[in-house]
Design a protein around this motif. Structure first.
Motif, short mmCIF file in Angstrom:
data_model
loop_
_atom_site.label_atom_id
_atom_site.label_comp_id
_atom_site.label_asym_id
_atom_site.label_seq_id
_atom_site.Cartn_x
_atom_site.Cartn_y
_atom_site.Cartn_z
N SER A 173 10.11 -2.89 -0.13
CA SER A 173 9.55 -1.60 0.28
C SER A 173 8.02 -1.69 0.24
CB SER A 173 10.09 -0.50 -0.64
OG SER A 173 9.66 0.77 -0.24
N GLN A 174 7.34 -0.80 -0.45
CA GLN A 174 5.89 -0.84 -0.57
C GLN A 174 5.43 0.08 -1.69
OE1 GLN A 174 4.96 1.42 3.35
NE2 GLN A 174 3.38 2.09 1.91
N ILE A 175 4.16 -0.09 -2.11
CA ILE A 175 3.57 0.86 -3.04
C ILE A 175 3.24 2.15 -2.30
CG2 ILE A 175 2.71 -0.91 -4.62
CD1 ILE A 175 -0.07 -0.55 -3.34
N TYR A 176 2.81 3.15 -3.02
CA TYR A 176 2.43 4.46 -2.50
C TYR A 176 3.61 5.30 -2.03
CZ TYR A 176 -2.55 3.61 -2.88
OH TYR A 176 -3.81 3.39 -3.40
N ILE A 177 4.82 4.93 -2.42
CA ILE A 177 5.99 5.70 -2.01
C ILE A 177 5.91 7.14 -2.52
CG2 ILE A 177 8.49 5.96 -2.37
CD1 ILE A 177 7.75 3.88 -0.28
N GLY A 216 4.29 9.37 7.32
CA GLY A 216 5.65 9.41 7.85
C GLY A 216 6.43 8.15 7.54
N ILE A 217 5.76 7.01 7.65
CA ILE A 217 6.41 5.73 7.34
C ILE A 217 6.73 5.66 5.86
CG2 ILE A 217 6.03 3.24 7.24
CD1 ILE A 217 4.32 3.56 9.79
N ILE A 218 5.78 6.08 5.04
CA ILE A 218 6.00 6.03 3.59
C ILE A 218 7.17 6.93 3.19
CG2 ILE A 218 4.98 6.64 1.36
CD1 ILE A 218 2.26 5.76 2.55
N ARG A 219 7.23 8.12 3.77
CA ARG A 219 8.35 9.02 3.45
C ARG A 219 9.68 8.42 3.90
NH1 ARG A 219 4.43 13.19 4.55
NH2 ARG A 219 4.92 13.12 6.78
N ALA A 220 9.69 7.76 5.06
CA ALA A 220 10.92 7.11 5.53
C ALA A 220 11.35 6.00 4.57
CB ALA A 220 10.72 6.56 6.93
N ARG A 221 10.39 5.22 4.12
CA ARG A 221 10.71 4.17 3.16
C ARG A 221 11.28 4.76 1.86
NH1 ARG A 221 9.22 -1.14 3.84
NH2 ARG A 221 7.40 -1.70 5.12
N GLY A 222 10.66 5.83 1.39
CA GLY A 222 11.13 6.46 0.17
C GLY A 222 12.54 6.99 0.30
N ALA A 223 12.85 7.59 1.45
CA ALA A 223 14.21 8.10 1.68
C ALA A 223 15.21 6.96 1.73
CB ALA A 223 14.24 8.91 2.97
N GLN A 277 5.61 -0.27 -12.99
CA GLN A 277 6.50 0.81 -12.58
C GLN A 277 5.74 2.13 -12.66
OE1 GLN A 277 9.88 -0.40 -15.31
NE2 GLN A 277 11.06 -0.04 -13.44
N GLY A 278 6.17 3.08 -11.85
CA GLY A 278 5.52 4.39 -11.85
C GLY A 278 4.64 4.63 -10.64
N ASP A 279 4.43 3.62 -9.80
CA ASP A 279 3.71 3.77 -8.54
C ASP A 279 2.33 4.41 -8.74
OD1 ASP A 279 3.35 3.52 -5.78
OD2 ASP A 279 4.24 5.47 -5.35
N ARG A 280 1.55 3.81 -9.63
CA ARG A 280 0.22 4.35 -9.91
C ARG A 280 -0.91 3.42 -9.49
NH1 ARG A 280 3.28 5.26 -14.50
NH2 ARG A 280 2.43 3.37 -15.46
N PHE A 340 10.33 -1.52 -8.81
CA PHE A 340 9.08 -1.94 -9.43
C PHE A 340 8.05 -2.34 -8.39
CE2 PHE A 340 11.93 -5.54 -9.08
CZ PHE A 340 11.13 -6.57 -8.61
N GLU A 341 6.78 -2.14 -8.78
CA GLU A 341 5.66 -2.56 -7.94
C GLU A 341 5.31 -4.00 -8.27
OE1 GLU A 341 6.48 1.19 -8.10
OE2 GLU A 341 5.12 0.73 -9.76
#
Length: 204
Positions: free
Chosen positions: A98-102, A113-120, A152-155, A183-184
């Motif tokens: 995936s990626q950071i900044y989810i 929009g891409i980040i939200r799609a990845r998170g979903a 972890q925690g996407d910070r 995990f990041e």
């Protein structure tokens, strides 16, 4: 063992393919344009062949999302959800790159929009019931690999070599200690003791 790498012709995916083959595993490359007997047609934006995972022992997904928000949702959310359902039925693990900044899409409005799609898609994989690991690389480079740093925690923010992402995805596929972990991933100073590193992470 026989593994499927979806996105196995991409800059990160092909490294994962090579690593698995070097370890003696059989690898099927999932791509929209199959080129040989070692590849199969996979388009996450379309319904998947229900027999896609027949004989497969695990899956790595490393695909670049479309830049259009609707197309990104079709691939990274709906498509990952379909794949997760197949994997759950087959009881095989999936490693999703995936990626950071989810959780921080607002910080990158051009990519929100891409980040939200990845998170979903991440959540669809978690909800499916199949064994999984979600690797969230930081900004990708083609630099030589060094070591790894898990968070972890996407910070955070930073960079990571594509080679390191591939190594981590393969390790997550082969070590069940990674299951149920998100995990990041950043470049770090030392190589990983994979089972210990995964075990130290908090499960979702």
């Amino acid at each position: 063992m026989k593994y499927l790498v979806i996105g196995g012709t991409g800059r990160t995916g092909r490294r994962a393919v090579d690593l698995l083959r070097d370890l003696g595993h059989e690898v099927v490359v999932g791509t929209r344009r199959p080129r040989d007997n070692h590849s199969v047609a996979v388009d996450l934006a379309s319904p998947l062949d229900p027999r896609l995972l027949d004989g497969i022992d695990g899956v790595i997904v490393s695909v670049e999302p479309p830049v259009n928000d609707a197309a990104a949702d079709a691939v990274m959310n709906v498509g990952i959800g379909r794949l997760a359902e197949l994997a759950a039925a087959a009881k095989i693990p999936v490693v999703l790159v995936s990626q950071i900044y989810i959780t921080r899409a607002a910080e990158h409005p051009d990519m929100a929009g891409i980040i939200r799609a990845r998170g979903a898609g991440e959540q669809a994989l978690r909800d499916s019931g199949t064994p999984y690991a979600i690797v969230r690389p930081s900004w990708l480079t083609d630099a030589p690999p060094t070591g790894v740093l898990f968070e972890q925690g996407d910070r955070g923010d930073g960079r990571v070599s594509r080679a390191t992402v591939a190594r981590t995805a393969v390790a997550a596929l082969l070590h069940p200690e990674s299951h149920s972990r998100t995990f990041e991933l950043y470049d770090g100073p030392t190589p990983a003791d994979w089972p210990t590193a995964f075990t130290a992470l908090t499960a979702d």
